[in-house]
Design a protein around this motif. Structure first.
Motif, mmCIF file in Angstrom:
data_model
loop_
_atom_site.group_PDB
_atom_site.id
_atom_site.type_symbol
_atom_site.label_atom_id
_atom_site.label_comp_id
_atom_site.label_asym_id
_atom_site.label_seq_id
_atom_site.Cartn_x
_atom_site.Cartn_y
_atom_site.Cartn_z
ATOM 1 N N ASP A 50 0.883 -1.168 0.000
ATOM 2 C CA ASP A 50 0.000 0.000 0.000
ATOM 3 C C ASP A 50 0.919 1.216 0.000
ATOM 4 O O ASP A 50 1.460 1.585 1.055
ATOM 5 C CB ASP A 50 -0.915 0.010 1.226
ATOM 6 C CG ASP A 50 -1.925 -1.122 1.190
ATOM 7 O OD1 ASP A 50 -2.523 -1.344 0.113
ATOM 8 O OD2 ASP A 50 -2.112 -1.788 2.224
ATOM 9 N N PRO A 146 -0.210 7.250 3.950
ATOM 10 C CA PRO A 146 -0.698 6.404 2.857
ATOM 11 C C PRO A 146 -1.153 7.236 1.655
ATOM 12 O O PRO A 146 -1.886 8.218 1.818
ATOM 13 C CB PRO A 146 -1.867 5.639 3.480
ATOM 14 C CG PRO A 146 -1.576 5.639 4.956
ATOM 15 C CD PRO A 146 -0.893 6.944 5.221
ATOM 16 N N ASP A 148 -3.219 6.443 -0.657
ATOM 17 C CA ASP A 148 -4.663 6.341 -0.817
ATOM 18 C C ASP A 148 -5.381 7.354 0.074
ATOM 19 O O ASP A 148 -6.352 7.997 -0.346
ATOM 20 C CB ASP A 148 -5.123 4.915 -0.484
ATOM 21 C CG ASP A 148 -6.625 4.759 -0.614
ATOM 22 O OD1 ASP A 148 -7.133 4.791 -1.750
ATOM 23 O OD2 ASP A 148 -7.304 4.614 0.429
#
Length: 199
Positions: A50, A146, A148
């Motif tokens: 990730d 992160p 995302d």
């Protein structure tokens, strides 16, 4: 698919979508007579399952941007052949990131700041867990967020403040106890709109 390949594909898809992007937080009426300083920042994306993004915290002792969160980067030197070279040089100086460890993905749209900097974001993918070292006096801390999380529009909050007698709007992204705002947050918002990674 590698992180770099995923980003390149997302950029290509994003170009076809023609999103509305933020051009800057400058005042166009004032900016006509304001000198422009070319600058570049590296958006270091860590190649994890990730992916994360490296950001820096500026020391409270700086004259400008004290205590703010930023990408590694700064003004272009006359010897820099372009924004990629400038971003890599600054990242090495500020956090000890070796240029040969960065796989350049490409550049994003320039962002004009209220202080007259025209900043080119340079996207690069780096291996995880490199032994990075903050440059004393320039960087107080290095941390990862992160990718995302940063790209999700629901985390992009519009705020306002009075500056030089005028109401100004800016973006803010809160990650744990970190407040990402101003030009850095705006460049993240542009990346979110450009990259076709989130729905």
């Amino acid at each position: 698919m590698s992180t770099a390949a995923m980003l390149r594909e997302a950029i290509e898809v994003g170009r076809r979508r023609s999103p509305v992007l933020l051009l800057g937080d400058h005042d166009p009426l004032v900016a006509e007579d304001q000198p422009i300083t070319e600058a570049a920042v590296l958006v270091p994306i860590v190649d994890r399952p990730d992916p994360t993004v490296i950001l820096t915290l500026r020391p409270d002792t700086l004259r400008q941007h004290a205590g703010q969160i930023a990408f590694p980067g700064g003004r272009m030197d006359p010897d820099d052949p372009g924004p990629v070279a400038a971003a890599l040089r600054e990242a090495e100086e500020e956090i000890g990131l070796p240029p040969h460890e960065v796989e350049i993905v490409g550049t994003a749209e320039q962002y004009r700041t209220v202080t007259g900097y025209e900043v080119t974001p340079v996207l690069g993918v780096i291996p995880p867990d490199l032994p990075l070292t903050p440059q004393p006096g320039e960087v107080a801390a290095i941390f990862e967020v992160p990718l995302d999380y940063l790209l999700r529009p629901e985390h992009h909050k519009v705020r306002g403040l009075e500056w030089q007698g005028r109401e100004r709007r800016y973006y803010e992204i809160i990650w744990k106890d970190r407040r990402i705002w101003g030009a850095t947050a705006a460049m993240i918002v542009n990346l979110s709109r450009r990259l076709a990674l989130v729905s």
